[in-house]
Design an enzyme around this catalytic site. Structure first.
Site, short mmCIF file in Angstrom:
data_model
loop_
_atom_site.label_atom_id
_atom_site.label_comp_id
_atom_site.label_asym_id
_atom_site.label_seq_id
_atom_site.Cartn_x
_atom_site.Cartn_y
_atom_site.Cartn_z
CB CYS A 94 -25.67 33.31 -8.70
SG CYS A 94 -26.79 32.26 -9.66
NE ARG A 128 -29.66 27.54 -16.08
CZ ARG A 128 -29.58 27.25 -14.78
NH1 ARG A 128 -30.65 26.73 -14.17
NH2 ARG A 128 -28.50 27.47 -14.10
CG HIS A 195 -21.72 33.48 -12.12
ND1 HIS A 195 -21.46 33.08 -10.83
CD2 HIS A 195 -23.02 33.15 -12.34
CE1 HIS A 195 -22.52 32.52 -10.30
NE2 HIS A 195 -23.50 32.55 -11.19
#
Length: 244
Positions: A94, A128, A195
């Protein structure tokens, strides 16, 4: 044998369980009798050539990225890029992935110059991109395999011409939610948005990083002792099953 794991900006870039990647690297080395020491490297710390055998760079918020981007320009970025050119493996997630590209452009703040390791650039967006992700990759073995995890980002990363993605998105968003690519790989360096944390549920990738580090350090072919991956693969398969 011994490996030094360089944990970059552990105090600023560690969200969504990214520290689990360090634990996975350590344990899968130690279970094979390989000593694994973690070297914590943050703002103001020195970093010299040859000090680290594997780099890990996690994700963080925009404010943390601003601080880290500034510190990288003071010399660490050049060392990291030089070490990767020599074959030292690296995993970045990220925000760390974004700062190792050409640049990250936030919405309302100045552009953050990247290290230029990955041939990619990132712009903030209104979208998002959040949820579980599954990608298919052929990077870590001759046969295609899945990587699973969790993504949560609004930055859209675009790969430049000739760049090699880590894999193709089967479920989720990936680099930008548009071209179905996820991540980028350059030599033995991997950048992605996964993640969750990534390595505990994807033991093949963990072992790939360890193998590359040992081969680079000891200058010989390395065959890692097989481990019982029953628990890791249960977690991996459970993540995939949630997509139906």
């Amino acid at each position: 044998m011994k490996l030094i794991i360089g944990y970059l900006y552990h105090d600023l870039m560690n969200i969504y369980g990214d520290i689990g990647n360090i634990i996975a690297l350590q344990k899968r080395a130690e279970w094979r009798g390989i000593e694994a020491e973690v070297k914590y490297i943050s703002i103001g710390d020195s970093l010299k050539t040859g000090e680290v055998d594997i780099f890990f760079f996690g994700g963080g918020q925009d404010l943390s990225q601003e601080l880290v981007a500034k510190d990288l320009t003071k010399g660490k970025g050049k060392v990291i890029k030089s070490e990767v050119e020599k074959g030292v493996p690296l995993l970045s997630i990220c925000g760390g992935y974004q700062l190792l590209g050409d640049y990250y452009q936030p919405f309302d703040k100045p552009k953050l110059k990247g290290v230029g390791l990955f041939p990619a650039y990132t712009n903030a967006s209104n979208d998002r991109m959040i949820g579980n992700i599954v990608i298919q990759t052929s990077v870590i073995s001759r046969q295609s395999s899945d990587l699973v995890g969790f993504e949560n980002h609004s930055g859209k990363t675009k790969l430049k011409k000739g760049a090699k993605p880590l894999g193709q998105v089967l479920k989720g968003f990936g680099n930008n939610g548009e071209d179905r690519t996820e991540g980028c790989i350059y030599k033995n360096a991997v950048g992605c948005y996964i993640h969750g944390s990534l390595l505990p549920k994807n033991p093949r990738l963990t072992d790939w990083l360890l193998q590359k580090a040992l081969e680079k350090k000891y200058k010989k072919d390395v065959v890692l002792e097989p481990l019982n991956n029953e628990i890791e693969l249960k977690a991996h398969n459970k993540a995939i099953s949630k997509f139906g």
